[in-house]
Scaffold this motif. Structure first.
Motif, mmCIF file in Angstrom:
data_model
loop_
_atom_site.group_PDB
_atom_site.id
_atom_site.type_symbol
_atom_site.label_atom_id
_atom_site.label_comp_id
_atom_site.label_asym_id
_atom_site.label_seq_id
_atom_site.Cartn_x
_atom_site.Cartn_y
_atom_site.Cartn_z
ATOM 1 N N THR A 114 -4.810 1.741 3.833
ATOM 2 C CA THR A 114 -5.092 0.572 4.670
ATOM 3 C C THR A 114 -6.386 0.720 5.460
ATOM 4 N N ALA A 115 -6.824 1.953 5.686
ATOM 5 C CA ALA A 115 -8.073 2.185 6.412
ATOM 6 C C ALA A 115 -8.553 3.593 6.126
ATOM 7 N N VAL A 116 -9.876 3.761 6.179
ATOM 8 C CA VAL A 116 -10.486 5.073 5.933
ATOM 9 C C VAL A 116 -11.419 5.389 7.096
ATOM 10 N N GLU A 117 -11.283 6.615 7.624
ATOM 11 C CA GLU A 117 -12.136 7.046 8.731
ATOM 12 C C GLU A 117 -12.862 8.326 8.354
ATOM 13 N N ASP A 118 -14.151 8.353 8.631
ATOM 14 C CA ASP A 118 -14.942 9.557 8.412
ATOM 15 C C ASP A 118 -14.769 10.449 9.633
ATOM 16 N N ALA A 119 -13.763 11.343 9.585
ATOM 17 C CA ALA A 119 -13.469 12.190 10.729
ATOM 18 C C ALA A 119 -14.587 13.171 10.998
ATOM 19 N N GLY A 120 -15.280 13.614 9.954
ATOM 20 C CA GLY A 120 -16.384 14.545 10.151
ATOM 21 C C GLY A 120 -17.513 13.920 10.932
ATOM 22 N N PRO A 140 3.651 1.203 7.623
ATOM 23 C CA PRO A 140 2.627 2.236 7.816
ATOM 24 C C PRO A 140 3.248 3.602 8.086
ATOM 25 N N LEU A 141 2.677 4.632 7.516
ATOM 26 C CA LEU A 141 3.108 5.991 7.814
ATOM 27 C C LEU A 141 2.521 6.409 9.156
ATOM 28 N N LYS A 142 3.260 7.231 9.876
ATOM 29 C CA LYS A 142 2.841 7.636 11.214
ATOM 30 C C LYS A 142 1.695 8.636 11.187
ATOM 31 N N VAL A 143 1.486 9.282 10.065
ATOM 32 C CA VAL A 143 0.415 10.279 9.961
ATOM 33 C C VAL A 143 -0.671 9.767 9.033
ATOM 34 N N ARG A 144 -1.875 10.252 9.252
ATOM 35 C CA ARG A 144 -2.987 9.927 8.355
ATOM 36 C C ARG A 144 -3.162 11.050 7.339
ATOM 37 N N ILE A 145 -3.595 10.694 6.164
ATOM 38 C CA ILE A 145 -3.671 11.617 5.035
ATOM 39 C C ILE A 145 -5.122 12.020 4.801
ATOM 40 N N TRP A 146 -5.352 13.328 4.619
ATOM 41 C CA TRP A 146 -6.708 13.773 4.269
ATOM 42 C C TRP A 146 -6.769 14.351 2.861
ATOM 43 N N ARG A 147 -5.662 14.881 2.365
ATOM 44 C CA ARG A 147 -5.657 15.364 0.985
ATOM 45 C C ARG A 147 -5.689 14.165 0.037
ATOM 46 N N GLY A 148 -6.658 14.117 -0.814
ATOM 47 C CA GLY A 148 -6.812 12.997 -1.725
ATOM 48 C C GLY A 148 -7.619 11.854 -1.163
ATOM 49 N N CYS A 149 -7.939 11.933 0.116
ATOM 50 C CA CYS A 149 -8.758 10.899 0.759
ATOM 51 C C CYS A 149 -10.199 11.393 0.795
ATOM 52 N N GLY A 150 -11.101 10.624 0.188
ATOM 53 C CA GLY A 150 -12.485 11.079 0.101
ATOM 54 C C GLY A 150 -13.483 9.988 0.422
ATOM 55 N N LYS A 151 -14.723 10.312 0.169
ATOM 56 C CA LYS A 151 -15.827 9.401 0.486
ATOM 57 C C LYS A 151 -15.745 8.108 -0.300
ATOM 58 N N THR A 152 -15.223 8.163 -1.509
ATOM 59 C CA THR A 152 -15.164 6.970 -2.360
ATOM 60 C C THR A 152 -13.871 6.175 -2.190
ATOM 61 N N THR A 153 -12.953 6.664 -1.343
ATOM 62 C CA THR A 153 -11.688 5.968 -1.141
ATOM 63 C C THR A 153 -11.911 4.699 -0.322
ATOM 64 N N ARG A 154 -11.248 3.622 -0.727
ATOM 65 C CA ARG A 154 -11.392 2.334 -0.056
ATOM 66 C C ARG A 154 -10.012 1.754 0.246
ATOM 67 N N PRO A 155 -9.926 0.896 1.286
ATOM 68 C CA PRO A 155 -8.650 0.203 1.542
ATOM 69 C C PRO A 155 -8.175 -0.543 0.305
ATOM 70 N N GLY A 156 -6.886 -0.423 0.016
ATOM 71 C CA GLY A 156 -6.304 -1.007 -1.184
ATOM 72 C C GLY A 156 -6.114 -0.017 -2.305
#
Length: 218
Positions: A114-120, A140-156
């Motif tokens: 649903t959303a992507v944030e560049d934490a770095g 919505p899940l209560k935690v945000r996921i970083w494994r599998g979430c990358g620069k090319t990941t987009r909402p949807g």
């Protein structure tokens, strides 16, 4: 200088190679300490006990190891090294324990980003992205996921996460090599270093006077 060396590194009052039983004792102490530190954390993650799962019990075990080495007369430097390695293992164990539990009883389910944030970038660095996700029902899940979430990941986009059916561990993204062996791999260097440190500390704590008994006058 001899007294200082004994205090810092231990007396090591033997000639040549250390006795096999002394090396065995050191190995036993190292393996037991490693098993207690990692095992209590794994038990906490499996049963859902935060005081164990967070590594607090592991830190207590590391402190107990330092006390034991002090009681047997190990060198202060070696006590400090062993205690430091025990603390490092205790701090690394929670993540590994979580991975083991999810690998053994976790279930994989698809989620939608649903959303992507560049934490770095937010922290002034680079390299890590956090995805907010929702399950198949749109919750919505209560935690945000970083494994599998990358620069090319987009909402949807679709991601796969593994969660604990008992709800004791928050879900995490699925990643290649994230099985039981992969979860324990990060602990291997710390465990080996702790066992080696304990062996050296125990071996060098040996005092000839402690096993010589009463001397027979000549």
């Amino acid at each position: 200088m001899a007294h200082l060396r004994t205090s810092v590194w231990g007396p090591a009052e033997f000639v040549g190679v250390p006795p096999w039983w002394l090396m065995g004792e050191g190995l036993l102490v190292g393996v037991a300490a490693t098993a207690l530190i990692a095992g209590t954390t794994l038990l906490g993650a499996w049963t859902g006990r935060p005081s164990l799962a967070d590594g607090e019990a592991g830190l207590v075990c590391a402190g107990a190891l330092a006390v034991y080495l002090t009681l047997i007369g190990a060198g202060r430097a070696l006590i400090g090294i062993a205690a430091l390695l025990g603390v490092c293992l205790a701090l690394q164990a929670p993540q590994a324990a979580t991975g083991v539990v999810l690998a053994e009883r976790g279930r994989v389910q698809p989620v939608v980003v649903t959303a992507v944030e560049d934490a770095g970038a937010a922290a002034g660095g680079r390299g890590r992205y956090l995805c907010s996700v929702a399950d198949a029902d749109g919750v919505p899940l209560k935690v945000r996921i970083w494994r599998g979430c990358g620069k090319t990941t987009r909402p949807g986009d679709a991601l796969a996460v593994v969660d604990d059916p008992k709800g004791r561990i928050p879900p995490r993204g699925v990643q290649a090599g994230s099985g039981t062996a992969g979860a324990l791999r990060d602990l291997a260097p710390w465990s080996a270093a702790l066992v080696a440190g304990c062996m050296v500390a125990v071996v060098r704590s040996y005092r000839l006077s402690s096993s010589a008994g009463t001397a027979v006058p000549s």
